[in-house]
Design a protein around this motif. Structure first.
Motif, PDB file in Angstrom:
ATOM      1  N   PHE A 148       0.836  -1.209   0.000  1.00 13.63           N
ATOM      2  CA  PHE A 148       0.000   0.000   0.000  1.00 13.63           C
ATOM      3  C   PHE A 148       0.872   1.261   0.000  1.00 13.63           C
ATOM      4  O   PHE A 148       0.517   2.277  -0.619  1.00 13.63           O
ATOM      5  CB  PHE A 148      -0.950   0.004   1.199  1.00 13.63           C
ATOM      6  CG  PHE A 148      -2.206  -0.791   0.981  1.00 13.63           C
ATOM      7  CD1 PHE A 148      -3.032  -0.521  -0.105  1.00 13.63           C
ATOM      8  CD2 PHE A 148      -2.566  -1.802   1.865  1.00 13.63           C
ATOM      9  CE1 PHE A 148      -4.201  -1.245  -0.309  1.00 13.63           C
ATOM     10  CE2 PHE A 148      -3.733  -2.531   1.671  1.00 13.63           C
ATOM     11  CZ  PHE A 148      -4.553  -2.255   0.583  1.00 13.63           C
ATOM     12  N   PHE A 149       2.031   1.220   0.679  1.00 15.86           N
ATOM     13  CA  PHE A 149       2.960   2.343   0.619  1.00 15.86           C
ATOM     14  C   PHE A 149       3.551   2.484  -0.786  1.00 15.86           C
ATOM     15  O   PHE A 149       3.746   3.600  -1.281  1.00 15.86           O
ATOM     16  CB  PHE A 149       4.080   2.165   1.642  1.00 15.86           C
ATOM     17  CG  PHE A 149       3.700   2.564   3.044  1.00 15.86           C
ATOM     18  CD1 PHE A 149       3.473   3.891   3.365  1.00 15.86           C
ATOM     19  CD2 PHE A 149       3.555   1.600   4.043  1.00 15.86           C
ATOM     20  CE1 PHE A 149       3.115   4.272   4.649  1.00 15.86           C
ATOM     21  CE2 PHE A 149       3.193   1.966   5.339  1.00 15.86           C
ATOM     22  CZ  PHE A 149       2.974   3.303   5.647  1.00 15.86           C
ATOM     23  N   ALA A 150       3.833   1.359  -1.447  1.00 13.49           N
ATOM     24  CA  ALA A 150       4.392   1.403  -2.800  1.00 13.49           C
ATOM     25  C   ALA A 150       3.408   2.019  -3.794  1.00 13.49           C
ATOM     26  O   ALA A 150       3.799   2.722  -4.727  1.00 13.49           O
ATOM     27  CB  ALA A 150       4.781  -0.002  -3.259  1.00 13.49           C
ATOM     28  N   VAL A 151       2.135   1.760  -3.589  1.00 13.26           N
ATOM     29  CA  VAL A 151       1.091   2.247  -4.496  1.00 13.26           C
ATOM     30  C   VAL A 151       1.127   3.768  -4.633  1.00 13.26           C
ATOM     31  O   VAL A 151       0.856   4.329  -5.690  1.00 13.26           O
ATOM     32  CB  VAL A 151      -0.292   1.776  -3.991  1.00 13.26           C
ATOM     33  CG1 VAL A 151      -1.423   2.567  -4.645  1.00 13.26           C
ATOM     34  CG2 VAL A 151      -0.462   0.287  -4.252  1.00 13.26           C
ATOM     35  N   ARG A 152       1.509   4.449  -3.569  1.00 15.57           N
ATOM     36  CA  ARG A 152       1.467   5.918  -3.548  1.00 15.57           C
ATOM     37  C   ARG A 152       2.398   6.537  -4.590  1.00 15.57           C
ATOM     38  O   ARG A 152       2.160   7.661  -5.042  1.00 15.57           O
ATOM     39  CB  ARG A 152       1.824   6.423  -2.155  1.00 15.57           C
ATOM     40  CG  ARG A 152       0.852   5.933  -1.073  1.00 15.57           C
ATOM     41  CD  ARG A 152       1.382   6.160   0.331  1.00 15.57           C
ATOM     42  NE  ARG A 152       1.575   7.578   0.628  1.00 15.57           N
ATOM     43  CZ  ARG A 152       2.116   8.034   1.754  1.00 15.57           C
ATOM     44  NH1 ARG A 152       2.518   7.167   2.684  1.00 15.57           N
ATOM     45  NH2 ARG A 152       2.246   9.320   1.955  1.00 15.57           N
ATOM     46  N   ARG A 153       3.482   5.845  -4.989  1.00 16.48           N
ATOM     47  CA  ARG A 153       4.451   6.420  -5.918  1.00 16.48           C
ATOM     48  C   ARG A 153       4.532   5.680  -7.252  1.00 16.48           C
ATOM     49  O   ARG A 153       5.357   6.021  -8.102  1.00 16.48           O
ATOM     50  CB  ARG A 153       5.845   6.417  -5.271  1.00 16.48           C
ATOM     51  CG  ARG A 153       6.017   7.351  -4.095  1.00 16.48           C
ATOM     52  CD  ARG A 153       7.451   7.337  -3.599  1.00 16.48           C
ATOM     53  NE  ARG A 153       8.390   7.643  -4.665  1.00 16.48           N
ATOM     54  CZ  ARG A 153       8.841   8.870  -4.949  1.00 16.48           C
ATOM     55  NH1 ARG A 153       8.430   9.897  -4.220  1.00 16.48           N
ATOM     56  NH2 ARG A 153       9.703   9.067  -5.908  1.00 16.48           N
ATOM     57  N   LEU A 154       3.691   4.680  -7.437  1.00 16.88           N
ATOM     58  CA  LEU A 154       3.849   3.826  -8.613  1.00 16.88           C
ATOM     59  C   LEU A 154       3.656   4.587  -9.915  1.00 16.88           C
ATOM     60  O   LEU A 154       4.401   4.387 -10.882  1.00 16.88           O
ATOM     61  CB  LEU A 154       2.867   2.649  -8.529  1.00 16.88           C
ATOM     62  CG  LEU A 154       3.034   1.567  -9.599  1.00 16.88           C
ATOM     63  CD1 LEU A 154       4.461   1.032  -9.627  1.00 16.88           C
ATOM     64  CD2 LEU A 154       2.043   0.427  -9.345  1.00 16.88           C
ATOM     65  N   ARG A 155       2.693   5.474  -9.987  1.00 18.17           N
ATOM     66  CA  ARG A 155       2.464   6.224 -11.230  1.00 18.17           C
ATOM     67  C   ARG A 155       3.652   7.099 -11.589  1.00 18.17           C
ATOM     68  O   ARG A 155       4.042   7.211 -12.753  1.00 18.17           O
ATOM     69  CB  ARG A 155       1.201   7.080 -11.115  1.00 18.17           C
ATOM     70  CG  ARG A 155      -0.083   6.281 -11.228  1.00 18.17           C
ATOM     71  CD  ARG A 155      -1.296   7.171 -11.374  1.00 18.17           C
ATOM     72  NE  ARG A 155      -1.483   8.073 -10.245  1.00 18.17           N
ATOM     73  CZ  ARG A 155      -2.546   8.834 -10.065  1.00 18.17           C
ATOM     74  NH1 ARG A 155      -3.533   8.799 -10.949  1.00 18.17           N
ATOM     75  NH2 ARG A 155      -2.654   9.620  -9.009  1.00 18.17           N
ATOM     76  N   GLU A 156       4.256   7.740 -10.577  1.00 15.92           N
ATOM     77  CA  GLU A 156       5.387   8.636 -10.833  1.00 15.92           C
ATOM     78  C   GLU A 156       6.635   7.865 -11.291  1.00 15.92           C
ATOM     79  O   GLU A 156       7.427   8.373 -12.103  1.00 15.92           O
ATOM     80  CB  GLU A 156       5.728   9.432  -9.579  1.00 15.92           C
ATOM     81  CG  GLU A 156       4.696  10.479  -9.186  1.00 15.92           C
ATOM     82  CD  GLU A 156       3.469   9.879  -8.507  1.00 15.92           C
ATOM     83  OE1 GLU A 156       3.495   8.668  -8.216  1.00 15.92           O
ATOM     84  OE2 GLU A 156       2.492  10.620  -8.284  1.00 15.92           O
ATOM     85  N   ASP A 157       6.824   6.643 -10.811  1.00 11.57           N
ATOM     86  CA  ASP A 157       8.032   5.870 -11.123  1.00 11.57           C
ATOM     87  C   ASP A 157       7.895   5.031 -12.378  1.00 11.57           C
ATOM     88  O   ASP A 157       8.868   4.416 -12.821  1.00 11.57           O
ATOM     89  CB  ASP A 157       8.391   4.957  -9.944  1.00 11.57           C
ATOM     90  CG  ASP A 157       8.931   5.750  -8.765  1.00 11.57           C
ATOM     91  OD1 ASP A 157       9.352   6.903  -8.961  1.00 11.57           O
ATOM     92  OD2 ASP A 157       8.942   5.213  -7.635  1.00 11.57           O
ATOM     93  N   TRP A 158       6.725   4.973 -12.974  1.00 10.94           N
ATOM     94  CA  TRP A 158       6.458   4.121 -14.145  1.00 10.94           C
ATOM     95  C   TRP A 158       7.209   4.651 -15.372  1.00 10.94           C
ATOM     96  O   TRP A 158       7.176   5.845 -15.663  1.00 10.94           O
ATOM     97  CB  TRP A 158       4.959   4.077 -14.413  1.00 10.94           C
ATOM     98  CG  TRP A 158       4.515   3.020 -15.378  1.00 10.94           C
ATOM     99  CD1 TRP A 158       4.498   3.102 -16.735  1.00 10.94           C
ATOM    100  CD2 TRP A 158       3.988   1.727 -15.047  1.00 10.94           C
ATOM    101  NE1 TRP A 158       4.011   1.943 -17.277  1.00 10.94           N
ATOM    102  CE2 TRP A 158       3.682   1.072 -16.265  1.00 10.94           C
ATOM    103  CE3 TRP A 158       3.766   1.064 -13.848  1.00 10.94           C
ATOM    104  CZ2 TRP A 158       3.159  -0.225 -16.313  1.00 10.94           C
ATOM    105  CZ3 TRP A 158       3.236  -0.215 -13.882  1.00 10.94           C
ATOM    106  CH2 TRP A 158       2.949  -0.845 -15.100  1.00 10.94           C
ATOM    107  N   VAL A 159       7.890   3.752 -16.102  1.00  8.01           N
ATOM    108  CA  VAL A 159       8.610   4.105 -17.334  1.00  8.01           C
ATOM    109  C   VAL A 159       7.921   3.440 -18.505  1.00  8.01           C
ATOM    110  O   VAL A 159       7.842   2.216 -18.578  1.00  8.01           O
ATOM    111  CB  VAL A 159      10.084   3.652 -17.272  1.00  8.01           C
ATOM    112  CG1 VAL A 159      10.794   3.972 -18.586  1.00  8.01           C
ATOM    113  CG2 VAL A 159      10.791   4.305 -16.100  1.00  8.01           C
ATOM    114  N   ASP A 160       7.412   4.242 -19.449  1.00  9.29           N
ATOM    115  CA  ASP A 160       6.737   3.684 -20.628  1.00  9.29           C
ATOM    116  C   ASP A 160       7.746   3.096 -21.612  1.00  9.29           C
ATOM    117  O   ASP A 160       8.935   3.441 -21.584  1.00  9.29           O
ATOM    118  CB  ASP A 160       5.906   4.762 -21.340  1.00  9.29           C
ATOM    119  CG  ASP A 160       4.686   5.151 -20.509  1.00  9.29           C
ATOM    120  OD1 ASP A 160       4.049   4.250 -19.927  1.00  9.29           O
ATOM    121  OD2 ASP A 160       4.390   6.368 -20.424  1.00  9.29           O
ATOM    122  N   ASP A 161       7.265   2.230 -22.515  1.00 11.67           N
ATOM    123  CA  ASP A 161       8.142   1.593 -23.482  1.00 11.67           C
ATOM    124  C   ASP A 161       8.855   2.606 -24.386  1.00 11.67           C
ATOM    125  O   ASP A 161       9.941   2.342 -24.886  1.00 11.67           O
ATOM    126  CB  ASP A 161       7.345   0.640 -24.374  1.00 11.67           C
ATOM    127  CG  ASP A 161       7.053  -0.673 -23.670  1.00 11.67           C
ATOM    128  OD1 ASP A 161       7.339  -0.764 -22.470  1.00 11.67           O
ATOM    129  OD2 ASP A 161       6.521  -1.601 -24.320  1.00 11.67           O
TER     130      ASP A 161
END
Length: 423
Positions: free
Chosen positions: A406-419
């Motif tokens: 649940f803590f990881a979820v908070r930053r997942l969108r910001e850390d996502w790298v698209d192809d």
């Protein structure tokens, strides 16, 4: 040829996925066969629960975890498909050797060898699947690949039980090892790498460059820690629940095989596929669902596992254990997909191997060993029920896993790298 993963013809991509799945089934078959054969092995080799736990956990995890990163780097720099084929051959050969072990030291050594082989099989396979499948199908593809876990667990449990019943526990190891040796050249012939961007070849993506990109993202550490806590309980229970059925429920070898194979097959396959399917659907609008789904699943897993293991009736335990065996591996498709997207494409094998290093060193190395040690510790207080209480003791790690995710979820969108991101 410079096709991107989305341009690969579906029949070719699906054929490669099918062969990678078959190799992964053998991967977990060779792991789980040890658990179903615990009774005769412990008896013949005169092992304590602590010694058997070390063989099932620490022996396998030591080199499996540590060698995963260098073998993944080798796969990124050379050929992912060749590394996978070589890994299948090595772990299968050592699986066969397990059938010749005469004492604790020899079996410990051969399980080390199995770990060496399997270290080269998973991370390169994740990267190949990410190459062959476009983003909107990737979580489902990785979930299908992850079906190798429940299918391998079920196959190892059932085949191991029958071979040991018909011949001996030694024959079970030898037959499975030889079967894997036959698979290895088939993998070498039919599974091929796709051409990669020139930057991946030119820069060779050294660990000194790839790991800092991952390490500076809290999301990676939180997801790896969450998965590790889940794996600690999951791997430990997978090894020891067959013995709980023997000691606490009085099941014979074939009864244990049928009971667990049905749970692994029905619950495990449903959970893995559901995780990938839901993540692809929900994750398109909000990447955070790649973490939310596993967290919710783990919160349900903990109490249902505990209630099932403490059930007074084995046939009441079956439906109760079916639920957590579905939910405790629902994370595989979503989380492995998310880890792939924390770095640019050329670094995917290294990212996966770094994640697996943490997950397996803690999950595989600690889980089975901890339950075995707790069983010995509880022996004086609980007698023949010591192992059951030791198994129940570890389910709390699923709650810890959920909190971390649940803590990881908070930053997942910001850390996502698209192809499309540059390496």
């Amino acid at each position: 040829m410079s096709k991107e993963s989305g341009a690969v013809p579906a029949p070719r991509a699906n054929a490669v996925l099918a062969l990678l799945l078959l190799a992964y089934i053998f991967n977990f078959l060779d792991r789980q066969i040890l658990g179903i054969l615990a009774g005769p092995i412990i008896t013949e080799l005169k092992l304590t629960d602590a010694e058997f736990g070390a063989i099932g956990g620490l022996a396998f995890a030591l080199l499996y975890s540590v060698l995963g990163v260098p073998l993944a780097m080798l796969a990124d720099r050379t050929s992912r498909s060749k590394v996978i084929a070589g890994a299948v051959a090595v772990w299968s050969a050592f699986t066969a050797l397990c059938g010749t072990a005469a004492n604790f030291g020899q079996l410990f050594l051969y399980r080390l060898g199995v770990g060496v082989g399997e270290a080269g099989g998973v991370a390169p396979a994740y990267a190949l699947i990410a190459d062959y499948f476009p983003p909107h199908r990737r979580a489902r593809a990785l979930a299908i690949f992850s079906l190798g876990i429940p299918l391998g667990l079920a196959s190892g449990t059932l085949i191991g039980a029958y071979l040991a019943s018909w011949v001996s526990w030694r024959a079970a190891f030898i037959v499975m090892g030889v079967a894997g040796l036959i698979l290895a050249p088939i993998m070498l012939i039919f599974v091929r790498d796709l051409p990669r961007p020139k930057v991946a070849v030119a820069d060779q993506v050294p660990l000194s460059r790839a790991f800092p990109i991952i390490a500076k993202k809290p999301t990676f550490w939180l997801m790896a820690s969450a998965a590790s806590c889940s794996s600690l309980a999951g791997y430990g229970l997978a090894l020891w629940v067959p013995s709980v059925l023997e000691r606490s429920f009085g099941f014979g070898l074939l009864e244990r095989g049928h009971f667990l194979a049905s749970i692994f097959l029905i619950g495990g396959t449903a959970g893995v596929f559901l995780g990938g399917w839901l993540a692809d659907r929900l994750g398109q609008s909000d990447r955070r669902w790649y973490g939310r789904l596993p967290a919710i699943a783990w919160l349900i897993t903990a109490p249902t596992f505990a209630i099932g293991l403490m059930s007074p009736d084995p046939w009441l335990a079956w439906p109760l254990l079916l639920i957590p065996n579905a939910l405790n591996i629902l994370w595989l498709g979503p989380v492995t997909t998310a880890v792939q997207h924390l770095v640019p494409q050329p670094m995917r094998s290294t990212a996966s191997a770094s994640f697996l290093l943490i997950n397996n060193l803690i999950g595989l190395g600690v889980g089975p060993t901890l339950i075995g040690a707790l069983s010995v510790m509880f022996k004086e207080s609980y007698g023949t029920e010591a192992l059951r209480y030791a198994a129940v003791s570890v389910v709390g790690f699923y709650v810890i896993a959920a909190i971390l995710m649940f803590f990881a979820v908070r930053r997942l969108r910001e850390d996502w790298v698209d192809d499309s991101a540059a390496a």
